[in-house]
Motif scaffolding. Structure first.
Motif, PDB file in Angstrom:
ATOM      1  N   ILE A 403       6.828 -12.863  -7.973  1.00  0.00           N
ATOM      2  CA  ILE A 403       6.837 -11.830  -9.013  1.00  0.00           C
ATOM      3  C   ILE A 403       5.441 -11.660  -9.598  1.00  0.00           C
ATOM      4  N   ALA A 404       4.761 -12.793  -9.826  1.00  0.00           N
ATOM      5  CA  ALA A 404       3.436 -12.760 -10.453  1.00  0.00           C
ATOM      6  C   ALA A 404       2.437 -11.946  -9.643  1.00  0.00           C
ATOM      7  N   LEU A 405       2.594 -11.916  -8.318  1.00  0.00           N
ATOM      8  CA  LEU A 405       1.704 -11.094  -7.503  1.00  0.00           C
ATOM      9  C   LEU A 405       1.812  -9.624  -7.910  1.00  0.00           C
ATOM     10  N   GLY A 406       3.026  -9.169  -8.191  1.00  0.00           N
ATOM     11  CA  GLY A 406       3.222  -7.786  -8.608  1.00  0.00           C
ATOM     12  C   GLY A 406       2.703  -7.496  -9.997  1.00  0.00           C
ATOM     13  N   LEU A 407       2.390  -8.541 -10.759  1.00  0.00           N
ATOM     14  CA  LEU A 407       1.888  -8.370 -12.118  1.00  0.00           C
ATOM     15  C   LEU A 407       0.374  -8.500 -12.227  1.00  0.00           C
ATOM     16  N   ASN A 417      -8.112  -8.543   3.060  1.00  0.00           N
ATOM     17  CA  ASN A 417      -7.574  -7.318   3.654  1.00  0.00           C
ATOM     18  C   ASN A 417      -6.559  -7.680   4.734  1.00  0.00           C
ATOM     19  N   PRO A 418      -5.420  -6.962   4.815  1.00  0.00           N
ATOM     20  CA  PRO A 418      -4.991  -5.940   3.860  1.00  0.00           C
ATOM     21  C   PRO A 418      -4.587  -6.557   2.520  1.00  0.00           C
ATOM     22  N   ALA A 419      -4.445  -5.720   1.519  1.00  0.00           N
ATOM     23  CA  ALA A 419      -4.151  -6.210   0.184  1.00  0.00           C
ATOM     24  C   ALA A 419      -3.084  -5.340  -0.461  1.00  0.00           C
ATOM     25  N   PRO A 420      -2.326  -5.878  -1.414  1.00  0.00           N
ATOM     26  CA  PRO A 420      -1.277  -5.111  -2.085  1.00  0.00           C
ATOM     27  C   PRO A 420      -1.865  -4.096  -3.065  1.00  0.00           C
ATOM     28  N   LYS A 421      -0.982  -3.238  -3.554  1.00  0.00           N
ATOM     29  CA  LYS A 421      -1.382  -2.301  -4.599  1.00  0.00           C
ATOM     30  C   LYS A 421      -1.633  -3.067  -5.891  1.00  0.00           C
ATOM     31  N   LEU A 422      -2.397  -2.484  -6.800  1.00  0.00           N
ATOM     32  CA  LEU A 422      -2.740  -3.154  -8.055  1.00  0.00           C
ATOM     33  C   LEU A 422      -1.485  -3.604  -8.794  1.00  0.00           C
ATOM     34  N   GLY A 423      -1.584  -4.804  -9.401  1.00  0.00           N
ATOM     35  CA  GLY A 423      -0.485  -5.334 -10.172  1.00  0.00           C
ATOM     36  C   GLY A 423      -0.263  -4.566 -11.460  1.00  0.00           C
ATOM     37  N   LEU A 424       0.937  -4.673 -11.997  1.00  0.00           N
ATOM     38  CA  LEU A 424       1.330  -3.917 -13.177  1.00  0.00           C
ATOM     39  C   LEU A 424       0.405  -4.192 -14.362  1.00  0.00           C
ATOM     40  N   GLY A 427      -3.562  -2.587 -14.271  1.00  0.00           N
ATOM     41  CA  GLY A 427      -3.801  -1.157 -14.165  1.00  0.00           C
ATOM     42  C   GLY A 427      -2.958  -0.461 -13.125  1.00  0.00           C
ATOM     43  N   GLY A 428      -2.070  -1.198 -12.469  1.00  0.00           N
ATOM     44  CA  GLY A 428      -1.221  -0.605 -11.450  1.00  0.00           C
ATOM     45  C   GLY A 428       0.097  -0.127 -12.021  1.00  0.00           C
ATOM     46  N   SER A 429       1.015   0.209 -11.120  1.00  0.00           N
ATOM     47  CA  SER A 429       2.331   0.710 -11.518  1.00  0.00           C
ATOM     48  C   SER A 429       3.394  -0.356 -11.240  1.00  0.00           C
ATOM     49  N   PHE A 430       4.650   0.054 -11.374  1.00  0.00           N
ATOM     50  CA  PHE A 430       5.764  -0.848 -11.077  1.00  0.00           C
ATOM     51  C   PHE A 430       6.019  -0.958  -9.568  1.00  0.00           C
ATOM     52  N   GLU A 431       5.310  -0.198  -8.760  1.00  0.00           N
ATOM     53  CA  GLU A 431       5.642  -0.103  -7.347  1.00  0.00           C
ATOM     54  C   GLU A 431       5.571  -1.452  -6.646  1.00  0.00           C
ATOM     55  N   LEU A 437      10.300  -7.706  -5.786  1.00  0.00           N
ATOM     56  CA  LEU A 437      11.672  -8.057  -6.160  1.00  0.00           C
ATOM     57  C   LEU A 437      12.641  -7.831  -5.010  1.00  0.00           C
ATOM     58  N   VAL A 438      12.439  -6.755  -4.259  1.00  0.00           N
ATOM     59  CA  VAL A 438      13.283  -6.496  -3.084  1.00  0.00           C
ATOM     60  C   VAL A 438      13.159  -7.639  -2.084  1.00  0.00           C
ATOM     61  N   GLY A 439      11.933  -8.083  -1.834  1.00  0.00           N
ATOM     62  CA  GLY A 439      11.710  -9.176  -0.893  1.00  0.00           C
ATOM     63  C   GLY A 439      12.358 -10.469  -1.348  1.00  0.00           C
ATOM     64  N   ILE A 440      12.259 -10.758  -2.634  1.00  0.00           N
ATOM     65  CA  ILE A 440      12.876 -11.974  -3.178  1.00  0.00           C
ATOM     66  C   ILE A 440      14.379 -11.955  -2.955  1.00  0.00           C
TER      67      ILE A 440
END
Length: 496
Positions: A403-407, A417-424, A427-431, A437-440
């Motif tokens: 979860i923390a990766l998404g934050l 590289n490659p890298a995920p989209k910016l965390g919430l 400056g990123g979004s909830f995407e 969360l889907v993967g978990i």
């Protein structure tokens, strides 16, 4: 008289010399044959075609591949050494009457992982197939026929690993270490009451089937990878997968005899050697510098040292948080909680270590150190008996780390590289958080169902996965192995 002795001695030497001469002459034919072969070899070498000189570009490429391979090998050896850490942590946290059993499980599990991953697991995880499973290259059979030239991408049955510029054998070795780690996680959670044979069978299943399939989804080019799910070094692939398997096993086994009193309150069952557990924690901390930085599979100095620093910061703040939390919540700075706090911090930064800055790693590790203390108490209240806290460390903090990766992730700022989209929170979004969360949930659902079925089938094969009450009271060292770890010590009088 002296002259006679001298003459006799001289004659003996002469006779010995004469025998040596005769023996040497007898060897003349053999000497001549050796000389002829030597001359032929020298002539052949002199007439062989001289290989063309390496161009600077080719030499640079070979040096790059060589350095990458050396780095992957060193990282693999560090991760392998983590088996010693797990063995010490788990045996120290358990009672001495079960020490041999714990050590035996931690030793043999890597042998099982090696065979099962070589025969089946590596192919299901990385073999070419579909979005859900690989089905090429069983028994690692085709890699020699498709071995690429230096610097060329591998085009055989394992194209999901093309991104790493090292021999396929090096990739296999490194991934094998991770597979072995997933199986080792289960050992501690089911300690002190599982049949040795049942554990061996489950370890084979986990590495060859369950771990490999969910790993294919994420690291083998499967559907979660295509969705954009990221797990750099295994918070979900390794730790959560092992943690879910451990949770199912511990729940099905039930708690140890004497763990709860007649009113349902938890009884303390202290480990027999906290010194071993402390040493094991330090070994695991060291091994994580292969686990996380080694996942680059590339000698990228800036990225490697950055990952090492985020990994270390997660461990440090996890240990500090667990110390403070235990002190405030339990009244004392419990050493077992400090050990698990450090491990919780390491697990939690494993998913994002290449994508986060050092302060973020500190925050992630600190939260993990708090979580692990409360998680141990919650599982005890749910009567899920986990003697070493493996579920709290690997499952709970593996989920938190994913979860923390998404934050907190900052995409490819540090060269990954490659890298995920910016965390919430960066400056990123909830995407990205939503994808995580889907993967978990997907890994949880599959692993729980698959391992539940596996434990039940194994129970039929072994006539139950738990030892008898008498054997548990006496200790698994005697019942399962016919020996004791400390044979010169008096046996526990109460045989808890």
């Amino acid at each position: 008289m002296f002259q006679d002795k001298f003459s006799h001695k001289f004659l003996n030497k002469a006779r010995h010399h004469s025998k040596s001469v005769i023996n040497w002459r007898a060897c003349l034919p053999l000497t001549a044959i050796i000389a002829l072969f030597w001359c032929y070899a020298a002539f052949s070498e002199g007439t062989a075609a001289t290989p063309p000189p390496l161009t600077p570009e080719k030499l640079q490429e070979e040096l790059h591949v060589g350095l990458n391979t050396l780095w992957v090998a060193i990282a693999s050896f560090l991760v392998f050494f983590m088996n010693a850490g797990f063995a010490l942590v788990e045996s120290g946290f358990c009672r001495r009457k079960n020490a041999v059993n714990i050590l035996a499980k931690n030793l043999i599990v890597f042998a099982i992982a090696t065979v099962s991953f070589w025969a089946i697991g590596f192919s299901l995880m990385f073999g070419n197939g579909n979005d859900f499973i690989g089905f090429k290259g069983f028994f690692f059979s085709s890699y020699l026929d498709n071995s690429p030239a230096i610097g060329a991408a591998y085009q055989g049955d394992f194209t999901a690993l093309n991104w790493a510029n090292v021999p396929l054998e090096a990739k296999f070795l490194f991934q094998l270490m991770f597979a072995g780690t997933a199986a080792t996680i289960v050992s501690g959670a089911v300690a002190e009451r599982i049949k040795f044979a049942a554990f061996l069978l489950f370890s084979f299943f986990l590495v060859s089937i369950s771990y490999a399939i969910t790993g294919h989804w994420i690291w083998g080019g499967g559907w979660l990878s295509k969705m954009g799910f990221f797990d750099f070094a295994g918070s979900t692939v390794v730790h959560s997968a092992g943690g879910w398997s451990a949770l199912v096993g511990a729940a099905l086994l039930g708690h140890r005899y004497g763990r709860y009193d007649e009113r349902g309150r938890v009884r303390a069952m202290p480990g027999h050697n906290i010194g071993l557990s402390t040493l094991g924690c330090l070994i695991l901390w060291l091994g994580w510098f292969g686990f996380n930085p080694g996942s680059t599979m590339d000698v990228n100095p800036r990225l490697i040292i950055h990952i090492a620093l985020t990994t270390n910061m997660g461990a440090a703040t996890g240990g500090l948080a667990a110390t403070i939390t235990a002190w405030l919540y339990l009244g004392k700075p419990d050493l077992s909680m400090i050990i698990n706090g450090i491990l919780a911090g390491l697990v939690s930064v494993t998913a994002s270590c290449a994508f986060i800055n050092i302060p973020s790693a500190g925050v992630i590790g600190f939260i993990a150190g708090i979580l692990v203390v409360f998680a141990v108490g919650i599982f005890d209240s749910l009567r899920v008996d986990d003697p070493v806290g493996a579920v709290s460390v690997h499952l709970v903090c593996g989920v938190w780390g994913t979860i923390a990766l998404g934050l907190f992730n900052q995409s490819n700022k540090f060269g990954a590289n490659p890298a995920p989209k910016l965390g919430l929170l960066m400056g990123g979004s909830f995407e990205q958080l939503g994808i995580q969360l889907v993967g978990i949930l997907a890994v949880a659902a599959f692993t729980v169902i698959a391992t539940f079925i596996a434990w039940k089938v194994i129970g039929v094969i072994t006539e139950g996965i738990r030892v008898s009450r008498e054997e548990e009271i006496e200790g698994l060292d005697i019942g399962e192995h016919g020996m004791e770890a400390y044979s010169d010590f008096m046996r526990e009088s109460d045989l808890q």
